[in-house]
Motif scaffolding. Structure first.
Motif, mmCIF file in Angstrom:
data_model
loop_
_atom_site.group_PDB
_atom_site.id
_atom_site.type_symbol
_atom_site.label_atom_id
_atom_site.label_comp_id
_atom_site.label_asym_id
_atom_site.label_seq_id
_atom_site.Cartn_x
_atom_site.Cartn_y
_atom_site.Cartn_z
ATOM 1 N N ILE A 35 18.662 73.925 -4.202
ATOM 2 C CA ILE A 35 19.772 74.583 -3.087
ATOM 3 C C ILE A 35 20.860 73.199 -3.209
ATOM 4 O O ILE A 35 20.151 72.078 -3.283
ATOM 5 N N HIS A 36 22.039 73.647 -3.357
ATOM 6 C CA HIS A 36 22.841 72.572 -3.479
ATOM 7 C C HIS A 36 23.698 71.617 -2.326
ATOM 8 O O HIS A 36 24.558 70.569 -2.397
ATOM 9 N N GLY A 37 23.398 72.972 -0.989
ATOM 10 C CA GLY A 37 24.430 72.310 0.504
ATOM 11 C C GLY A 37 24.447 73.104 1.542
ATOM 12 O O GLY A 37 23.551 74.240 1.074
ATOM 13 N N ILE A 38 23.694 72.967 2.378
ATOM 14 C CA ILE A 38 24.329 73.706 3.546
ATOM 15 C C ILE A 38 25.806 73.273 4.450
ATOM 16 O O ILE A 38 26.040 71.841 4.782
ATOM 17 N N GLU A 39 26.086 74.439 5.618
ATOM 18 C CA GLU A 39 26.938 73.817 6.453
ATOM 19 C C GLU A 39 26.722 74.323 7.258
ATOM 20 O O GLU A 39 25.749 75.588 7.787
ATOM 21 N N VAL A 40 26.450 73.376 8.524
ATOM 22 C CA VAL A 40 25.334 74.098 9.988
ATOM 23 C C VAL A 40 26.973 74.890 10.335
ATOM 24 O O VAL A 40 28.069 74.871 10.340
ATOM 25 N N GLU A 41 26.892 76.099 10.756
ATOM 26 C CA GLU A 41 27.503 77.017 11.026
ATOM 27 C C GLU A 41 27.647 77.216 12.903
ATOM 28 O O GLU A 41 28.851 77.591 13.519
ATOM 29 N N ASP A 42 26.480 77.119 13.496
ATOM 30 C CA ASP A 42 26.037 77.464 15.560
ATOM 31 C C ASP A 42 24.830 77.412 15.265
ATOM 32 O O ASP A 42 23.796 76.524 14.453
ATOM 33 N N TRP A 43 25.194 76.440 16.759
ATOM 34 C CA TRP A 43 23.583 75.624 17.182
ATOM 35 C C TRP A 43 23.725 76.530 18.339
ATOM 36 O O TRP A 43 25.409 76.674 19.530
ATOM 37 N N THR A 44 22.860 77.575 19.072
ATOM 38 C CA THR A 44 22.205 78.079 19.985
ATOM 39 C C THR A 44 21.071 77.564 20.904
ATOM 40 O O THR A 44 20.090 77.029 19.897
ATOM 41 N N GLU A 54 14.274 76.334 23.199
ATOM 42 C CA GLU A 54 14.228 76.067 21.822
ATOM 43 C C GLU A 54 15.363 76.070 21.582
ATOM 44 O O GLU A 54 16.334 76.836 21.623
ATOM 45 N N TYR A 55 15.719 75.196 20.661
ATOM 46 C CA TYR A 55 16.900 75.261 19.733
ATOM 47 C C TYR A 55 16.514 75.880 18.961
ATOM 48 O O TYR A 55 16.265 75.693 17.807
ATOM 49 N N LYS A 56 18.298 76.743 18.208
ATOM 50 C CA LYS A 56 18.219 77.540 17.029
ATOM 51 C C LYS A 56 20.289 76.659 15.855
ATOM 52 O O LYS A 56 20.988 76.810 16.723
ATOM 53 N N THR A 57 19.753 77.157 15.233
ATOM 54 C CA THR A 57 20.466 75.833 14.678
ATOM 55 C C THR A 57 20.830 77.238 13.060
ATOM 56 O O THR A 57 19.266 77.464 12.203
ATOM 57 N N THR A 58 22.238 78.215 13.190
ATOM 58 C CA THR A 58 22.252 78.631 12.321
ATOM 59 C C THR A 58 23.110 78.467 11.332
ATOM 60 O O THR A 58 23.675 77.030 11.086
#
Length: 70
Positions: A35-44, A54-58
């Motif tokens: 895995i080279h990296g991630i980008e946080v797309e959404d926080w719900t 419950e926290y959710k991170t896409t």
């Protein structure tokens, strides 16, 4: 030139959005290598009685496309 594949992964946590992102990466690493990296797309979050339960991170996870040799 290297092609990169990007997939979406949903992580969850009862502690924080940051922990949910860590969980998403940890779970993705079980079946994805390098895995080279991630980008946080959404926080719900789920909310009950006015409190976050419950926290959710896409996150979008990026990793190289590997062509297996014949």
């Amino acid at each position: 030139m290297t092609a990169v594949k990007i997939i979406k992964v949903l992580g969850t946590s009862t502690e924080s959005w940051e922990d949910a992102a860590h969980e998403a990466v940890a779970q993705a690493q079980e079946s994805i290598h390098d895995i080279h990296g991630i980008e946080v797309e959404d926080w719900t979050a789920n909310v009950e009685d006015g409190q976050i339960t419950e926290y959710k991170t896409t996150v979008e996870v990026a990793f190289p496309v590997i062509h297996e040799e014949s």
